[in-house]
Write a protein that holds these residues in place. Structure first.
Motif, PDB file in Angstrom:
ATOM      1  N   PHE A 190      39.249  37.148  36.332  1.00  0.00           N
ATOM      2  CA  PHE A 190      38.766  35.618  35.872  1.00  0.00           C
ATOM      3  C   PHE A 190      39.040  34.843  36.983  1.00  0.00           C
ATOM      4  CE2 PHE A 190      42.898  36.620  33.799  1.00  0.00           C
ATOM      5  CZ  PHE A 190      43.518  35.263  34.210  1.00  0.00           C
ATOM      6  N   SER A 191      38.648  33.452  36.910  1.00  0.00           N
ATOM      7  CA  SER A 191      38.744  32.572  37.792  1.00  0.00           C
ATOM      8  C   SER A 191      38.166  31.128  37.370  1.00  0.00           C
ATOM      9  CB  SER A 191      38.278  33.062  39.217  1.00  0.00           C
ATOM     10  OG  SER A 191      36.624  32.911  38.786  1.00  0.00           O
ATOM     11  N   PHE A 192      38.767  30.023  37.791  1.00  0.00           N
ATOM     12  CA  PHE A 192      38.319  28.671  37.361  1.00  0.00           C
ATOM     13  C   PHE A 192      38.192  27.958  38.761  1.00  0.00           C
ATOM     14  CE2 PHE A 192      42.706  28.908  36.762  1.00  0.00           C
ATOM     15  CZ  PHE A 192      43.064  27.721  37.534  1.00  0.00           C
ATOM     16  N   ALA A 193      37.219  26.681  38.722  1.00  0.00           N
ATOM     17  CA  ALA A 193      37.277  26.025  39.915  1.00  0.00           C
ATOM     18  C   ALA A 193      38.445  25.472  40.584  1.00  0.00           C
ATOM     19  CB  ALA A 193      36.554  24.569  39.317  1.00  0.00           C
ATOM     20  N   GLY A 194      38.736  26.128  41.732  1.00  0.00           N
ATOM     21  CA  GLY A 194      39.572  25.652  42.594  1.00  0.00           C
ATOM     22  C   GLY A 194      40.658  26.848  42.758  1.00  0.00           C
ATOM     23  N   SER A 195      40.533  28.050  41.885  1.00  0.00           N
ATOM     24  CA  SER A 195      41.415  28.968  41.959  1.00  0.00           C
ATOM     25  C   SER A 195      41.041  30.108  42.521  1.00  0.00           C
ATOM     26  CB  SER A 195      41.736  29.319  40.409  1.00  0.00           C
ATOM     27  OG  SER A 195      40.723  30.110  39.700  1.00  0.00           O
ATOM     28  N   SER A 196      41.930  31.189  42.747  1.00  0.00           N
ATOM     29  CA  SER A 196      41.668  32.547  43.374  1.00  0.00           C
ATOM     30  C   SER A 196      41.249  33.215  42.214  1.00  0.00           C
ATOM     31  CB  SER A 196      42.794  33.048  43.863  1.00  0.00           C
ATOM     32  OG  SER A 196      44.062  33.171  43.267  1.00  0.00           O
ATOM     33  N   VAL A 197      40.765  34.517  42.497  1.00  0.00           N
ATOM     34  CA  VAL A 197      40.559  35.494  41.555  1.00  0.00           C
ATOM     35  C   VAL A 197      41.922  36.028  40.933  1.00  0.00           C
ATOM     36  CG1 VAL A 197      39.297  37.525  40.505  1.00  0.00           C
ATOM     37  CG2 VAL A 197      38.162  36.032  42.223  1.00  0.00           C
ATOM     38  N   MET A 198      42.125  35.817  39.339  1.00  0.00           N
ATOM     39  CA  MET A 198      43.247  36.502  39.145  1.00  0.00           C
ATOM     40  C   MET A 198      42.842  37.606  37.950  1.00  0.00           C
ATOM     41  SD  MET A 198      45.198  32.903  38.175  1.00  0.00           S
ATOM     42  CE  MET A 198      44.097  32.177  37.189  1.00  0.00           C
ATOM     43  N   THR A 199      43.616  38.365  37.534  1.00  0.00           N
ATOM     44  CA  THR A 199      43.494  39.729  36.619  1.00  0.00           C
ATOM     45  C   THR A 199      44.706  39.626  35.578  1.00  0.00           C
ATOM     46  OG1 THR A 199      44.876  41.152  38.200  1.00  0.00           O
ATOM     47  CG2 THR A 199      42.601  41.027  38.449  1.00  0.00           C
ATOM     48  N   SER A 200      44.102  40.417  34.420  1.00  0.00           N
ATOM     49  CA  SER A 200      45.233  40.404  33.479  1.00  0.00           C
ATOM     50  C   SER A 200      46.018  41.922  33.627  1.00  0.00           C
ATOM     51  CB  SER A 200      44.521  40.574  32.062  1.00  0.00           C
ATOM     52  OG  SER A 200      43.650  41.720  31.892  1.00  0.00           O
ATOM     53  N   ARG A 201      46.750  42.494  32.783  1.00  0.00           N
ATOM     54  CA  ARG A 201      47.437  43.659  33.031  1.00  0.00           C
ATOM     55  C   ARG A 201      46.500  44.723  32.721  1.00  0.00           C
ATOM     56  NH1 ARG A 201      52.906  44.590  30.352  1.00  0.00           N
ATOM     57  NH2 ARG A 201      53.702  43.361  31.886  1.00  0.00           N
ATOM     58  N   ALA A 202      46.404  45.872  33.596  1.00  0.00           N
ATOM     59  CA  ALA A 202      45.530  47.081  33.186  1.00  0.00           C
ATOM     60  C   ALA A 202      45.850  47.717  32.098  1.00  0.00           C
ATOM     61  CB  ALA A 202      45.495  47.776  34.450  1.00  0.00           C
ATOM     62  N   VAL A 203      45.257  48.498  31.177  1.00  0.00           N
ATOM     63  CA  VAL A 203      45.697  49.206  30.189  1.00  0.00           C
ATOM     64  C   VAL A 203      44.635  50.397  30.216  1.00  0.00           C
ATOM     65  CG1 VAL A 203      46.523  47.373  28.850  1.00  0.00           C
ATOM     66  CG2 VAL A 203      44.082  47.928  28.454  1.00  0.00           C
ATOM     67  N   ALA A 204      44.878  51.373  29.369  1.00  0.00           N
ATOM     68  CA  ALA A 204      44.200  52.808  29.181  1.00  0.00           C
ATOM     69  C   ALA A 204      42.894  52.246  28.927  1.00  0.00           C
ATOM     70  CB  ALA A 204      44.795  53.569  28.274  1.00  0.00           C
ATOM     71  N   GLY A 205      41.893  52.715  29.213  1.00  0.00           N
ATOM     72  CA  GLY A 205      40.369  52.435  28.997  1.00  0.00           C
ATOM     73  C   GLY A 205      39.995  53.512  27.988  1.00  0.00           C
ATOM     74  N   THR A 206      40.474  53.434  26.939  1.00  0.00           N
ATOM     75  CA  THR A 206      40.033  54.369  25.882  1.00  0.00           C
ATOM     76  C   THR A 206      38.917  53.806  25.233  1.00  0.00           C
ATOM     77  OG1 THR A 206      41.724  53.349  24.292  1.00  0.00           O
ATOM     78  CG2 THR A 206      42.372  55.341  25.384  1.00  0.00           C
ATOM     79  N   THR A 207      38.018  54.577  24.542  1.00  0.00           N
ATOM     80  CA  THR A 207      37.010  53.937  23.780  1.00  0.00           C
ATOM     81  C   THR A 207      37.539  53.429  22.571  1.00  0.00           C
ATOM     82  OG1 THR A 207      36.398  56.185  22.704  1.00  0.00           O
ATOM     83  CG2 THR A 207      35.062  55.883  24.826  1.00  0.00           C
ATOM     84  N   GLY A 208      36.290  52.580  22.081  1.00  0.00           N
ATOM     85  CA  GLY A 208      36.636  51.671  21.055  1.00  0.00           C
ATOM     86  C   GLY A 208      37.153  50.239  21.417  1.00  0.00           C
ATOM     87  N   ALA A 209      37.526  49.493  20.148  1.00  0.00           N
ATOM     88  CA  ALA A 209      37.763  48.051  20.228  1.00  0.00           C
ATOM     89  C   ALA A 209      38.882  47.714  21.225  1.00  0.00           C
ATOM     90  CB  ALA A 209      38.084  47.562  18.853  1.00  0.00           C
ATOM     91  N   HIS A 210      38.663  46.745  21.847  1.00  0.00           N
ATOM     92  CA  HIS A 210      39.743  46.028  22.904  1.00  0.00           C
ATOM     93  C   HIS A 210      39.831  44.780  22.779  1.00  0.00           C
ATOM     94  CE1 HIS A 210      40.801  49.620  25.741  1.00  0.00           C
ATOM     95  NE2 HIS A 210      39.751  50.084  24.987  1.00  0.00           N
ATOM     96  N   ARG A 211      41.039  44.301  22.923  1.00  0.00           N
ATOM     97  CA  ARG A 211      41.318  42.807  23.046  1.00  0.00           C
ATOM     98  C   ARG A 211      42.424  42.385  24.291  1.00  0.00           C
ATOM     99  NH1 ARG A 211      45.729  39.502  21.909  1.00  0.00           N
ATOM    100  NH2 ARG A 211      45.642  37.643  20.907  1.00  0.00           N
ATOM    101  N   ASP A 212      42.248  41.349  24.959  1.00  0.00           N
ATOM    102  CA  ASP A 212      43.030  40.997  26.012  1.00  0.00           C
ATOM    103  C   ASP A 212      42.858  39.192  26.012  1.00  0.00           C
ATOM    104  OD1 ASP A 212      44.641  40.775  28.004  1.00  0.00           O
ATOM    105  OD2 ASP A 212      43.270  42.210  29.430  1.00  0.00           O
ATOM    106  N   VAL A 213      43.677  38.579  26.744  1.00  0.00           N
ATOM    107  CA  VAL A 213      43.869  37.203  27.016  1.00  0.00           C
ATOM    108  C   VAL A 213      43.839  36.790  28.329  1.00  0.00           C
ATOM    109  CG1 VAL A 213      45.182  37.080  24.675  1.00  0.00           C
ATOM    110  CG2 VAL A 213      46.457  37.408  26.664  1.00  0.00           C
ATOM    111  N   VAL A 214      43.353  35.542  28.613  1.00  0.00           N
ATOM    112  CA  VAL A 214      43.187  35.069  29.719  1.00  0.00           C
ATOM    113  C   VAL A 214      44.381  33.917  29.645  1.00  0.00           C
ATOM    114  CG1 VAL A 214      41.989  33.239  31.178  1.00  0.00           C
ATOM    115  CG2 VAL A 214      40.721  35.217  30.223  1.00  0.00           C
ATOM    116  N   LEU A 215      45.356  34.143  30.663  1.00  0.00           N
ATOM    117  CA  LEU A 215      46.672  33.251  30.847  1.00  0.00           C
ATOM    118  C   LEU A 215      46.591  32.527  32.149  1.00  0.00           C
ATOM    119  CD1 LEU A 215      49.271  35.723  29.637  1.00  0.00           C
ATOM    120  CD2 LEU A 215      48.033  34.149  28.018  1.00  0.00           C
TER     121      LEU A 215
END
Length: 602
Positions: A190-215
Motif C-alpha cells: 500500500f501507499s498514499f500521496a507522498g509515501s513510498s510503497v509499504m507492506t504488511s507482514r507476510a503470512v501463510a497464503g492458505t485458502t479461506g478467509a483472511h484479515r490484515d490491517v494497514v498501519l
C-alpha cells in the motif's frame, strides 16, 4: 500527597554493564527501503525470467518492461515462456498486450501482460543483489530476488476484497478477502500521496478467509492498496483497491515538528509516546495529572498515525512500552488520587487481535515487564509507609522481591520508576525525594548498589556532583546509566529557567564504586531553553542518538552524541509561560509497527 510525588515516571527498560546516566527534564512495519534493486522481472508469459526486486526491499524501481508485443509461446509456466515469449509487459505501465502463451503455467492465456506495471517488467531482467530488509520491512518484498507478475495477476488468487475503517482506531484500515487459491505467502502492499510503497507482514497464503490491517497512515488520508500472493518466488498482485483513513479525534493534543534532519537522525520512522491533554492555563505543575491521557504514534512529519485514549477517564496511562513476551503494547492504568483498582492494559495496535486488562493490586507509580511476561512494580503510594518491589507472573502469582527499609537514605520510599535490566536481571528504583537510585537483584532481593546521596552510594566523577529530583533512571544497551535530573545547584522547587535540568550519562565502575559522567545535555544555553518541573527522561537509540523529553515542558528532542538536535517535537499550550506545556510521558522510536500488532503473549 505532595506535588513532589505527583511526577513519578513509572516503568522503563534497558540493559546494564558500565552505566550511562543522562539527566534532564525530560519488526515488521511497512517496508520502504532496502537493498540494491535488480532490473525488473519479466512480465508473466515473457520468455526472459526476470528476478528483479519488486516493492518492499528496493528503494528504486526496476527497469520498465519492454513495450514490444510478444508472440504466442508454447505451453510453459508463466514467466518461463516457450520458444517464443508470451505476454510482454507494456513499457512503464502501458496497456500494450501480447499474444498469450497457450497455457502458461497456472495462468490463463494472455493473463501476464494485460497491463504492465511501471518499473516492474524487464524484457530479460537479471536479479538484483539481495538487499537487507527494507526499513521496517516485514519480510514481504525484501531483497531483490522476487519477480512480479503483470498487474492484476493476483486476482486469480483473491476474491471478495473489502476495505473498511477500523471502529477502534480510525487511522487503521481493515482489509478482508477470501484466498481462493493457495499461495506460499500473502500480504498487503500500500501507499498514499507522498509515501513510498509499504507492506504488511507476510503470512501463510492458505485458502479461506483472511484479515490484515494497514498501519502507518495519517488520519483522513486516501490509500491505494493491493493484496499480494507470493508463489514460487513470484508476486501476484491484485488490481488496485482504495480506502481512506478516518480523522484523528479532535480531543487529542496536537504535536508540532519544527525540525527533522534525516541524515543524522535514527532510521526509525515513527515515535510512540504518551501525552496528557493538560489544560491551556498551566503556569505551574499543579495542573497536571487531572486530564485525559493519550497514547500516540507520530511519523517524522508530526502526523498522527495511531492513537488511544480511554474515553473521558483521567486514569494515568503515561508509560507505554513494548511487551517483552509478545508483540503488543502494555501501559499502566491507575488513578492519581489512588481510588479504584490499578491495572495494566495490554493491546495490539488494532485493539482487536489482542486486548486484555490485568488487575495489579497496589500498583503505584512504576511498572516494567520481563521477557517471560512477569510484571515488576512498586507499591509505595498504596501501602505507605510500607513499600515493596513486587512481581506478578503471567499466571497471577505475586511475590515480594525487596522491602524498602524506610531508614537512612530510604527515609522516603516513594519511587518514580521501576526499570528492569535484562543483562543483569536487576531492577532500578528511583527515589526523587532523597535524590537516590537503588539497583536490586531480582532473584535474591539483595541491594546491588545505590547511586546519588546517602551513605555507601557510589562517588561521582567529576566531583562534587549529585542527582536532584531525578526521573527515569535506566540502563542503556551499552550498560551505562541514563538519568533525567535537575542540576546539583537547583532543587525541585527552584523557579523555572533554562540550563537547570539535564540528561546525564554515567559509566559505572563497580570495582571502585564510582559513577563517571561521559555525556550531558541540557546544562548549556546552546542545548535549548527547555526546563522540566517534573518528569523527563533519556532513552538511548540504536544508532547512538538519545531521545530526551522535558516532561512538563512538553518538548521531545532526538540528540546526537555531539549534542546536535536532529528531531524536535512540541506539545504546546497557549499559556504565556512556555516552561509549562502538555505533559509528555514515556516515548520511544520504532520502525516496525506490525511488531506491535502480532498478537498476545507468546
Amino acid at each position: 500527597m505532595t506535588i513532589a510525588r505527583q511526577f513519578g515516571f513509572g516503568g522503563c527498560f534497558a540493559s546494564c554493564a558500565a552505566l550511562l546516566l543522562v539527566v534532564a527534564s525530560t519488526g515488521c512495519q511497512p517496508s520502504d527501503a532496502g537493498g540494491t534493486p535488480g532490473a525488473g522481472g519479466a512480465s508473466a508469459g515473457s520468455s526472459g525470467t526476470g528476478t528483479g526486486g519488486g516493492f518492499g526491499g528496493s528503494s528504486t524501481t526496476g527497469t520498465a518492461g519492454s513495450s514490444t508485443t510478444g508472440t504466442g509461446g508454447s505451453a510453459a509456466p508463466v514467466g518461463t515462456g516457450g520458444t517464443s515469449t508470451g505476454t510482454g509487459g507494456g513499457s512503464g505501465g502501458s496497456v500494450v498486450t501480447g499474444t498469450g502463451g497457450s497455457t502458461g503455467g497456472g495462468a490463463t492465456a494472455g493473463m501476464g501482460g494485460t497491463t504492465g506495471v511501471a518499473g516492474r517488467g524487464g524484457t530479460s531482467g537479471t536479479a538484483g543483489t539481495t538487499g537487507a530488509a527494507g526499513r521496517g520491512g516485514s519480510g514481504a518484498g525484501t531483497g531483490g530476488s522476487t519477480g512480479s507478475a503483470g498487474a492484476g495477476a493476483g486476482d486469480a488468487y483473491v476474491s471478495g476484497v473489502t476495505v473498511t475503517v477500523s471502529t477502534k482506531v480510525t487511522t487503521i484500515l481493515i482489509v478482508t478477502w477470501t484466498q481462493a487459491k493457495a499461495a506460499d505467502q500473502v500480504f498487503l502492499e500500500f501507499s498514499f500521496a507522498g509515501s513510498s510503497v509499504m507492506t504488511s507482514r507476510a503470512v501463510a497464503g492458505t485458502t479461506g478467509a483472511h484479515r490484515d490491517v494497514v498501519l502507518g497512515v495519517p488520519g483522513a488520508t486516501a490509500v491505494t492498496l493491493r493484496v499480494v500472493s507470493r508463489m514460487g518466488g513470484t508476486d501476484y498482485k491484485t488490481k488496485d483497491y482504495t480506502g481512506t483513513t478516518g480523522a484523528v479525534p479532535s480531543g487529542m493534543p496536537k504535536p508540532t515538528v519544527s525540525m527533522y534532519d534525516a541524515t543524522a537522525a535514527s532510521s526509525d520512522r515513527w515515535m510512540l509516546g504518551a501525552v496528557e491533554n493538560s489544560p491551556n492555563t498551566c503556569t505551574d505543575d499543579s495542573c497536571y495529572f487531572h486530564s485525559v491521557w493519550w497514547l500516540y504514534i507520530l511519523d517524522r512529519q508530526g502526523r498522527v498515525v495511531w492513537y488511544y485514549a480511554d474515553g473521558t477517564s483521567t486514569d494515568v496511562s503515561s508509560f507505554p512500552q513494548i511487551a517483552r513476551d509478545g508483540e503488543y503494547l502494555f501501559v499502566e492504568k491507575r488513578n492519581f488520587n489512588l481510588s479504584g483498582t490499578p491495572s495494566v492494559l495490554k493491546m495490539t495496535l488494532d485493539r482487536e487481535t489482542y486486548s486484555a486488562s490485568v488487575t495489579v493490586p497496589d500498583l503505584s507509580d512504576g511498572v516494567d515487564m520481563t521477557t517471560d511476561g512477569t510484571l515488576l512494580y512498586d507499591t509505595e503510594e498504596r501501602t505507605r509507609p510500607n513499600s515493596e518491589l513486587r512481581q506478578m507472573t503471567r499466571a497471577g502469582t505475586v511475590t515480594t522481591i525487596w522491602k524498602c527499609p524506610t531508614t537512612g537514605m530510604f527515609n522516603n520510599c516513594y519511587s518514580n520508576v521501576v526499570s528492569w535490566d535484562p543483562a543483569t536481571d536487576t531492577v532500578l528504583l528511583s527515589f526523587p525525594e532523597s535524590n537516590n537510585i537503588a539497583q536490586i537483584d531480582r532473584k535474591t532481593g539483595a541491594l546491588v548498589a545505590t547511586y546519588g546521596s546517602g551513605t555507601g552510594s557510589y562517588t561521582f566523577s567529576p566531583s562534587p556532583w549529585n542527582f536532584v529530583w531525578q526521573h527515569y533512571a535506566n540502563i542503556s544497551p551499552q550498560g551505562t546509566l541514563l538519568v533525567s535530573s535537575h542540576l546539583p545547584q537547583y532543587t525541585k522547587s527552584s523557579p523555572e529557567g533554562p540550563s537547570q535540568h539535564a540528561f546525564e550519562e554515567f559509566m559505572i565502575d563497580r570495582t571502585n564504586k564510582r559513577l563517571t559522567r561521559v555525556w550531558i545535555f541540557g546544562d548549556a544555553a546552546s542545548d535549548g531553553p527547555e526546563w522540566a518541573a517534573s518528569r523527563g527522561e533519556a532513552v538511548r537509540l540504536k544508532n547512538g542518538n538519545t531521545l530526551v523529553n522535558y516532561g512538563t515542558g512538553g518538548v521531545i528532542r532526538e540528540v546526537t552524541p555531539a549534542k546536535k538536535t536532529v528531531f524536535y517535537v512540541k506539545f504546546d499550550i497557549t499559556s504565556t509561560n512556555d516552561y509549562f506545556n502538555r505533559l509528555v510521558g514515556h516515548n520511544f522510536m520504532i520502525d516496525d509497527l506490525y511488531a506491535l500488532n502480532g498478537g498476545g503473549p507468546k
